[in-house]
Enzyme design. Sequence first.
Site, PDB file in Angstrom:
ATOM      1  N   PRO A 111       0.796  -1.241   0.000  1.00  9.09           N
ATOM      2  CG  PRO A 111       0.090  -0.916   2.219  1.00  9.09           C
ATOM      3  CD  PRO A 111       0.809  -1.891   1.340  1.00  9.09           C
ATOM      4  N   GLY A 136       4.220   1.889   1.840  1.00  8.69           N
ATOM      5  CA  GLY A 136       5.117   2.228   2.961  1.00  8.69           C
ATOM      6  C   GLY A 136       6.520   2.620   2.507  1.00  8.69           C
ATOM      7  CE  LYS A 180       9.330 -10.489   0.203  1.00  4.71           C
ATOM      8  NZ  LYS A 180       9.113  -9.445   1.189  1.00  4.71           N
TER       9      LYS A 180
HETATM   10  C1  SAM Z   1       4.969  -6.960   0.747  1.00  9.03           C
HETATM   11  S1  SAM Z   1       3.925  -6.064  -0.283  1.00  9.03           S
HETATM   12  C2  SAM Z   1       4.771  -4.551  -0.480  1.00  9.03           C
HETATM   13  C3  SAM Z   1       4.649  -3.626   0.689  1.00  9.03           C
HETATM   14  C4  SAM Z   1       5.238  -2.265   0.406  1.00  9.03           C
HETATM   15  N1  SAM Z   1       6.686  -2.328   0.248  1.00  9.03           N
HETATM   16  C5  SAM Z   1       4.928  -1.264   1.495  1.00  9.03           C
HETATM   17  O1  SAM Z   1       5.842  -0.774   2.149  1.00  9.03           O
HETATM   18  O2  SAM Z   1       3.763  -0.934   1.688  1.00  9.03           O
HETATM   19  C6  SAM Z   1       4.164  -6.829  -1.816  1.00  9.03           C
HETATM   20  C7  SAM Z   1       3.425  -6.159  -2.965  1.00  9.03           C
HETATM   21  O3  SAM Z   1       3.971  -6.677  -4.182  1.00  9.03           O
HETATM   22  C8  SAM Z   1       2.927  -6.722  -5.125  1.00  9.03           C
HETATM   23  N2  SAM Z   1       3.346  -7.619  -6.201  1.00  9.03           N
HETATM   24  C9  SAM Z   1       3.620  -8.951  -6.155  1.00  9.03           C
HETATM   25  N3  SAM Z   1       3.966  -9.410  -7.374  1.00  9.03           N
HETATM   26  C10 SAM Z   1       3.919  -8.343  -8.197  1.00  9.03           C
HETATM   27  C11 SAM Z   1       4.188  -8.165  -9.586  1.00  9.03           C
HETATM   28  N4  SAM Z   1       4.567  -9.184 -10.356  1.00  9.03           N
HETATM   29  N5  SAM Z   1       4.036  -6.921 -10.099  1.00  9.03           N
HETATM   30  C12 SAM Z   1       3.655  -5.874  -9.338  1.00  9.03           C
HETATM   31  N6  SAM Z   1       3.409  -5.991  -8.024  1.00  9.03           N
HETATM   32  C13 SAM Z   1       3.529  -7.203  -7.470  1.00  9.03           C
HETATM   33  C14 SAM Z   1       1.725  -7.173  -4.333  1.00  9.03           C
HETATM   34  O4  SAM Z   1       0.534  -6.754  -4.993  1.00  9.03           O
HETATM   35  C15 SAM Z   1       1.942  -6.465  -2.990  1.00  9.03           C
HETATM   36  O5  SAM Z   1       1.204  -5.264  -2.945  1.00  9.03           O
END
Ligand code: SAM
Length: 360
Positions: A228, A230, A311
């Site tokens: 979202p 951060g 990860k």
């Molecule tokens: C752990 S969250 C990120 C949190 C973010 N760094 C924050 O501080 O709010 C991982 C995000 O990666 C996105 N995501 C995963 N695979 C993706 C892709 N192939 N392309 C774009 N976004 C992706 C997911 O929708 C999710 O919102």
Amino acid sequence: MNLQATGLIMHCRAGFESEVGAEVLALCGRHDITGVVHGKPDSALVRFALAKPCDWAHLLEAVPFNDCVFARERFAWMGSISDLPEQDRAGVIVNHLVALYAKTPLRFGRMSCEFADTNEAKEMSGFLRRFAPHLEKALAKKGMLAMKAEAPTLHLFFETSSACDFGLSMPDDASPWPMGIAHLRMPIGAPSRSTLKMSEAFFALMSETERASTLRAGLKAVDLGAAPGGWTLQFAQRGVRVTAIDNGPLAQSVLDTGLVEHVRADGFTWRPKQRVDWMVCDMVEQPARVAALIADWFVTGRCRRSIFNLKLPMKKRYAEVEKCRALISARLDDEGLSHVMRMRHLYHDREEITVYLALV
Ligand SMILES: C[S@@+](CC[C@H](N)C(=O)[O-])C[C@H]1O[C@@H](n2cnc3c(N)ncnc32)[C@H](O)[C@@H]1O
């Protein structure tokens, strides 16, 4: 000043003791320093006992803090004091240290009373909060504290209130926080706790000079897997313009900074039209796939620096980290791109590590 260390003491997140053990053996192995690793599972602490004592400064140089990934903090282990009497623990510790060091030029710049970061050891924190000021006063009275920021830090690790291990580190080769525990405030408008991870990364993985020159208004960043928001917020609050890539929604507080463009796209295939200063990536994916993506952005000249998460798998976590490090280094080296790469299992990380990569 040849002061002999008997080993190293390292703090980590509970459950990562074997990774710390693997990394200390690998780092010491490069310098033919041998010893035995002791780290009870879930104890959040690892001791590396040297096969034979060696000069503490030499030992710390062999295991630079910036090269440690899983150790949140580490210090040269100089000795242990047991049977501390309840009535005069501070007196016994100070007398011990005076007997060892008063005739050497060694004086401490700072003192850090430490305990393991586990639920079981939490009660030690209350005891040490009360005890540390007494000890500090007693050390100062004996002239063991120097008012010099560059003097070594004295670490005292307490497993119980009746015994401690003590040791040394240099302030410019250590975590910015005691025991590597980053107590940071959530910024106003933060949509996720993961914002703290980026804020910790700025301080744990970058120098003051690097922060000043690369986190400022006018620069451009791309955040892959941004929602979202951060991480994006950390950059926007420093005046950096961010293109935030995610199919998921960004928090209104992040969009309200006026510096963020939200693009709904796949972070693995989307590329910017022009070079950007930063690319950050928090997509939950196989670490080797993320490593390959990061390397691709650098070798195609799309960014100059990056902070990203890898990860970790359930098993062979240390091996996976080394595999990703080698993959990125090899691709950048092949293109003649000199770079720095610092990796750390941050306090705010769980089953992942955070990496800072920059061209130099
Ligand atoms: C752990 S969250 C990120 C949190 C973010 N760094 C924050 O501080 O709010 C991982 C995000 O990666 C996105 N995501 C995963 N695979 C993706 C892709 N192939 N392309 C774009 N976004 C992706 C997911 O929708 C999710 O919102």
